[in-house]
Design a protein around this motif. Structure first.
Motif, mmCIF file in Angstrom:
data_model
loop_
_atom_site.group_PDB
_atom_site.id
_atom_site.type_symbol
_atom_site.label_atom_id
_atom_site.label_comp_id
_atom_site.label_asym_id
_atom_site.label_seq_id
_atom_site.Cartn_x
_atom_site.Cartn_y
_atom_site.Cartn_z
ATOM 1 N N PHE A 166 8.226 6.428 1.388
ATOM 2 C CA PHE A 166 8.260 5.165 2.122
ATOM 3 C C PHE A 166 9.691 4.681 2.357
ATOM 4 O O PHE A 166 10.070 4.361 3.484
ATOM 5 N N GLU A 167 10.483 4.618 1.317
ATOM 6 C CA GLU A 167 11.872 4.158 1.454
ATOM 7 C C GLU A 167 12.673 5.095 2.345
ATOM 8 O O GLU A 167 13.500 4.648 3.140
ATOM 9 N N LEU A 168 12.421 6.388 2.224
ATOM 10 C CA LEU A 168 13.108 7.349 3.091
ATOM 11 C C LEU A 168 12.762 7.094 4.561
ATOM 12 O O LEU A 168 13.619 7.153 5.430
ATOM 13 N N ALA A 169 11.486 6.812 4.828
ATOM 14 C CA ALA A 169 11.048 6.563 6.197
ATOM 15 C C ALA A 169 11.747 5.331 6.779
ATOM 16 O O ALA A 169 12.105 5.318 7.955
ATOM 17 N N LEU A 170 11.940 4.316 5.967
ATOM 18 C CA LEU A 170 12.618 3.107 6.441
ATOM 19 C C LEU A 170 14.075 3.371 6.823
ATOM 20 O O LEU A 170 14.664 2.627 7.603
ATOM 21 N N LEU A 213 0.815 -1.193 0.000
ATOM 22 C CA LEU A 213 0.000 0.000 0.000
ATOM 23 C C LEU A 213 0.862 1.261 0.000
ATOM 24 O O LEU A 213 0.664 2.137 -0.815
ATOM 25 N N LEU A 214 1.818 1.343 0.914
ATOM 26 C CA LEU A 214 2.672 2.525 0.972
ATOM 27 C C LEU A 214 3.975 2.351 0.205
ATOM 28 O O LEU A 214 4.689 3.321 -0.028
ATOM 29 N N GLY A 215 4.280 1.128 -0.164
ATOM 30 C CA GLY A 215 5.548 0.839 -0.825
ATOM 31 C C GLY A 215 5.827 1.663 -2.068
ATOM 32 O O GLY A 215 6.967 1.949 -2.376
ATOM 33 N N GLY A 216 4.794 2.070 -2.769
ATOM 34 C CA GLY A 216 4.995 2.865 -3.972
ATOM 35 C C GLY A 216 5.172 4.347 -3.709
ATOM 36 O O GLY A 216 5.523 5.109 -4.608
ATOM 37 N N HIS A 217 4.953 4.778 -2.496
ATOM 38 C CA HIS A 217 5.079 6.199 -2.161
ATOM 39 C C HIS A 217 6.557 6.552 -2.038
ATOM 40 O O HIS A 217 7.327 5.837 -1.407
ATOM 41 N N PRO A 218 6.988 7.665 -2.644
ATOM 42 C CA PRO A 218 8.414 8.031 -2.595
ATOM 43 C C PRO A 218 8.967 8.193 -1.177
ATOM 44 O O PRO A 218 10.142 7.922 -0.938
ATOM 45 N N LYS A 258 10.674 12.641 7.487
ATOM 46 C CA LYS A 258 10.594 11.864 6.247
ATOM 47 C C LYS A 258 9.179 11.392 5.939
ATOM 48 O O LYS A 258 8.880 11.044 4.799
ATOM 49 N N THR A 259 8.304 11.372 6.940
ATOM 50 C CA THR A 259 6.926 10.920 6.704
ATOM 51 C C THR A 259 5.931 12.078 6.591
ATOM 52 O O THR A 259 4.722 11.842 6.510
ATOM 53 N N LEU A 260 6.403 13.293 6.556
ATOM 54 C CA LEU A 260 5.510 14.447 6.411
ATOM 55 C C LEU A 260 4.562 14.322 5.217
ATOM 56 O O LEU A 260 3.389 14.681 5.327
ATOM 57 N N PRO A 261 5.023 13.818 4.068
ATOM 58 C CA PRO A 261 4.095 13.687 2.930
ATOM 59 C C PRO A 261 2.893 12.789 3.227
ATOM 60 O O PRO A 261 1.810 13.013 2.694
ATOM 61 N N PHE A 262 3.052 11.782 4.084
ATOM 62 C CA PHE A 262 1.924 10.915 4.427
ATOM 63 C C PHE A 262 0.823 11.685 5.162
ATOM 64 O O PHE A 262 -0.347 11.339 5.101
ATOM 65 N N ALA A 263 1.229 12.732 5.872
ATOM 66 C CA ALA A 263 0.282 13.559 6.623
ATOM 67 C C ALA A 263 -0.175 14.769 5.813
ATOM 68 O O ALA A 263 -0.911 15.610 6.316
#
Length: 123
Positions: A8-12, A1-6, A23-28
């Motif tokens: 996502f990898e940065l958050a990991l 679900l989130l794997g395709g979001h740019p 790094k997760t600001l775009p999700f919000a």
């Protein structure tokens, strides 16, 4: 679900909590930390609230740190109660020999029952 979001990898790859939040600001839906912190600060939204509210904060909470607790909030808002504990970490209020019960749940239910009774007495 989130794997395709740019993001996502940065958050990991985040090295700490601050880095993770940035790094997760775009999700919000935010493009800056300042925008996120401003919009998501609960203190901005409590003024004028008539709903009884219990704020429970452990002084050793690594996320909701003691320096950020507004100790005046309960004194200045008639239907707010602020309870602090020395220990509890972040929402880790387990009780009993093997942690079978939860102080936070018990306190919250007691608070809501008292709020209900106060409303009945006021009628």
């Amino acid at each position: 679900l989130l794997g395709g979001h740019p993001a996502f990898e940065l958050a990991l790859q985040a090295s700490d909590m601050h880095d993770f939040v940035e790094k997760t600001l775009p999700f919000a839906g935010h493009d800056s930390l300042e925008s996120y912190l401003d919009e998501c600060n609960p203190i901005k939204h409590y003024h004028g609230s008539r709903v009884p509210c219990l704020i429970l904060n452990a002084l050793d909470d690594p996320l909701c740190v003691e320096a950020n607790i507004d100790m005046k909030i309960a004194r200045g808002t008639h239907n707010f109660a602020l309870a602090t504990t020395r220990r509890g970490s972040h929402v880790a209020y387990r009780e009993g020999l093997i942690g079978q019960s939860c102080f936070m749940h018990r306190l919250t239910l007691d608070f809501l029952e008292e709020a209900r009774l106060a409303q009945l007495r006021a009628q």
